[in-house]
Motif scaffolding. Structure first.
Motif, PDB file in Angstrom:
ATOM      1  N   VAL A  43      26.613  34.710  34.145  1.00 56.71           N
ATOM      2  CA  VAL A  43      27.158  33.633  33.324  1.00 56.71           C
ATOM      3  C   VAL A  43      28.363  33.005  34.025  1.00 56.71           C
ATOM      4  N   ASN A  44      28.230  31.726  34.324  1.00 60.91           N
ATOM      5  CA  ASN A  44      29.373  30.934  34.809  1.00 60.91           C
ATOM      6  C   ASN A  44      30.088  31.572  36.008  1.00 60.91           C
ATOM      7  N   VAL A  45      29.301  32.039  36.976  1.00 58.16           N
ATOM      8  CA  VAL A  45      29.877  32.752  38.124  1.00 58.16           C
ATOM      9  C   VAL A  45      30.562  31.773  39.076  1.00 58.16           C
ATOM     10  N   MET A  46      31.793  32.092  39.390  1.00 60.48           N
ATOM     11  CA  MET A  46      32.579  31.231  40.292  1.00 60.48           C
ATOM     12  C   MET A  46      33.105  32.036  41.468  1.00 60.48           C
ATOM     13  N   LYS A  47      33.133  31.360  42.613  1.00 64.64           N
ATOM     14  CA  LYS A  47      33.664  32.007  43.809  1.00 64.64           C
ATOM     15  C   LYS A  47      34.224  30.955  44.762  1.00 64.64           C
ATOM     16  N   SER A  48      35.418  31.200  45.240  1.00 61.64           N
ATOM     17  CA  SER A  48      36.026  30.312  46.244  1.00 61.64           C
ATOM     18  C   SER A  48      36.398  31.127  47.468  1.00 61.64           C
ATOM     19  N   PHE A  49      36.350  30.496  48.611  1.00 61.01           N
ATOM     20  CA  PHE A  49      36.907  31.074  49.824  1.00 61.01           C
ATOM     21  C   PHE A  49      38.050  30.167  50.279  1.00 61.01           C
ATOM     22  N   HIS A  50      39.252  30.669  50.282  1.00 60.00           N
ATOM     23  CA  HIS A  50      40.419  29.897  50.728  1.00 60.00           C
ATOM     24  C   HIS A  50      40.444  28.500  50.099  1.00 60.00           C
ATOM     25  N   GLY A  51      40.298  28.447  48.803  1.00 61.70           N
ATOM     26  CA  GLY A  51      40.368  27.166  48.094  1.00 61.70           C
ATOM     27  C   GLY A  51      39.091  26.352  48.140  1.00 61.70           C
ATOM     28  N   ASN A  52      38.102  26.817  48.901  1.00 59.87           N
ATOM     29  CA  ASN A  52      36.824  26.105  48.971  1.00 59.87           C
ATOM     30  C   ASN A  52      35.879  26.686  47.906  1.00 59.87           C
ATOM     31  N   GLU A  53      35.623  25.890  46.860  1.00 61.63           N
ATOM     32  CA  GLU A  53      34.787  26.374  45.756  1.00 61.63           C
ATOM     33  C   GLU A  53      33.324  26.420  46.186  1.00 61.63           C
TER      34      GLU A  53
ATOM     35  N   GLY B 236      35.420  34.180  38.735  1.00 61.56           N
ATOM     36  CA  GLY B 236      35.279  33.812  37.330  1.00 61.56           C
ATOM     37  C   GLY B 236      33.857  34.063  36.890  1.00 61.56           C
ATOM     38  N   GLY B 237      33.664  34.167  35.562  1.00 63.89           N
ATOM     39  CA  GLY B 237      32.334  34.434  35.038  1.00 63.89           C
ATOM     40  C   GLY B 237      32.056  35.925  34.981  1.00 63.89           C
ATOM     41  N   ARG B 238      30.837  36.238  34.657  1.00 65.70           N
ATOM     42  CA  ARG B 238      30.433  37.649  34.510  1.00 65.70           C
ATOM     43  C   ARG B 238      29.023  37.830  35.043  1.00 65.70           C
ATOM     44  N   ILE B 239      28.769  39.017  35.578  1.00 63.70           N
ATOM     45  CA  ILE B 239      27.401  39.382  35.961  1.00 63.70           C
ATOM     46  C   ILE B 239      27.116  40.758  35.360  1.00 63.70           C
ATOM     47  N   TRP B 240      25.959  40.871  34.719  1.00 68.88           N
ATOM     48  CA  TRP B 240      25.498  42.181  34.267  1.00 68.88           C
ATOM     49  C   TRP B 240      24.227  42.533  35.029  1.00 68.88           C
ATOM     50  N   VAL B 241      24.118  43.777  35.433  1.00 68.84           N
ATOM     51  CA  VAL B 241      22.854  44.269  35.977  1.00 68.84           C
ATOM     52  C   VAL B 241      22.440  45.459  35.124  1.00 68.84           C
ATOM     53  N   ASP B 242      21.280  45.339  34.529  1.00 70.75           N
ATOM     54  CA  ASP B 242      20.756  46.382  33.644  1.00 70.75           C
ATOM     55  C   ASP B 242      21.768  46.746  32.549  1.00 70.75           C
TER      56      ASP B 242
END
Ligand code: ADP
Length: 272
Positions: free
Chosen positions: A27-37, A77-83
């Motif tokens: 859900v709504n997973v966010m990831k940036s590397f050095h300010g690069n979204e 940001g966001g969340r991930i669930w596995v099983d």
């Protein structure tokens, strides 16, 4: 470090609820590397036994998303669930707490990953490569681990190569050993990151065939690939990503056969 739990966070409790819930719920997973979204809010559900292909131009965030599921990258940001398990965090008194390294390792144990580069241990035979993690990580006894490895090498069509070292194998054979190695941990989910893109064209088919068999056996798989034929024939669901967002997703015949978005259309035209 703690983070406040969002009110709309889904809870996954109870075994029957866990069975019915998707194996992967992002859900709504966010990831940036050095300010690069790189991931700008990815949602994805993968049901048990489903094969999902992630498609999209280079740089769209597919590999990063896969690596986030397996905690090779942490998410911003966001969340991930596995099983049913929240990936990377524990919820306590309304706050999220990062898992310890040991807990992260335990979560990762149930997820198999196959990379573009096979990364086999060069000083070990095919059989030893496949046995290594069950013996070292799970504590499986050597005899049982070897018996299972023999079986897995047969499954990937390398029953005659247990004693071969990686350097004596073709790229396609090495990749099949890598698949057997991942399967040796009895994963509930397999992640494939462009597993055929480093291979000579004539070796691609043998690896895709092994992946197809795995899909037929009901393995839940998320596959980053540029192999449109595989996506069309094997995927239950395809996700087209571009610029860190999911542009379009659905059944392969819809997304590949009748794309709705211009970005999907242009990408598919370039892939022809
Ligand atoms: P794809 O798999 O769709 O080709 P990636 O997830 O590999 O895309 O990359 C998405 C973007 O994130 C690219 O611009 C890439 O350069 C950047 N990126 C990926 N990993 C890192 C990293 N470890 N550090 C900095 N930038 C990264």
């Amino acid at each position: 470090m703690t983070e406040h739990v969002a009110n709309n966070t889904t809870t996954h409790t109870g075994s029957s609820a866990a069975q019915a819930a998707p194996l992967v719920h992002a859900v709504n997973v966010m990831k940036s590397f050095h300010g690069n979204e790189v991931l700008k809010g990815i949602d994805l559900d993968v049901r048990r036994g489903q094969v999902v292909c992630l498609l999209g131009p280079s740089g769209s965030g597919k590999t990063t998303f896969l690596r986030c599921i397996n905690q090779l990258e942490s998410i911003d940001g966001g969340r991930i669930w596995v099983d049913g398990d929240l990936v990377g965090f524990r919820e306590k008194e309304g706050h999220l707490h990062h898992l310890t390294d040991k807990e992260v390792a335990a979560q990762r144990r149930d997820i198999g990953m196959v990379f573009q580069r096979f990364n086999l241990f060069p000083h070990m035979t095919a059989l030893e490569n496949v046995c290594e993690a069950p013996i070292q990580v799970k504590g499986t006894n050597k005899k049982a681990a070897r018996a299972r490895a023999v079986q897995l090498l047969e499954q990937v069509g390398l029953g005659d190569k247990p004693s071969a070292y990686p350097a004596q194998l073709s790229g396609g054979q090495q990749q099949r050993v890598a698949i057997a190695r991942a399967l040796a941990m009895d994963p509930k989910l397999m992640l494939f990151d462009e597993p055929t893109s480093a291979l000579d064209p004539e070796l691609v088919g043998e690896v895709l065939r092994v992946m197809r068999d795995l899909a037929d056996q009901g393995m839940t798989m998320i596959v980053v690939t540029h192999e449109m034929g595989f996506a069309r024939d094997v995927a239950d669901h395809v996700v087209f990503m571009d610029g860190g967002v999911v542009v379009e997703q659905g059944k392969p015949r819809d997304v590949l056969g009748n794309p709705q978005h211009q970005r999907t259309k242009s990408f598919l035209q370039r892939m022809r």
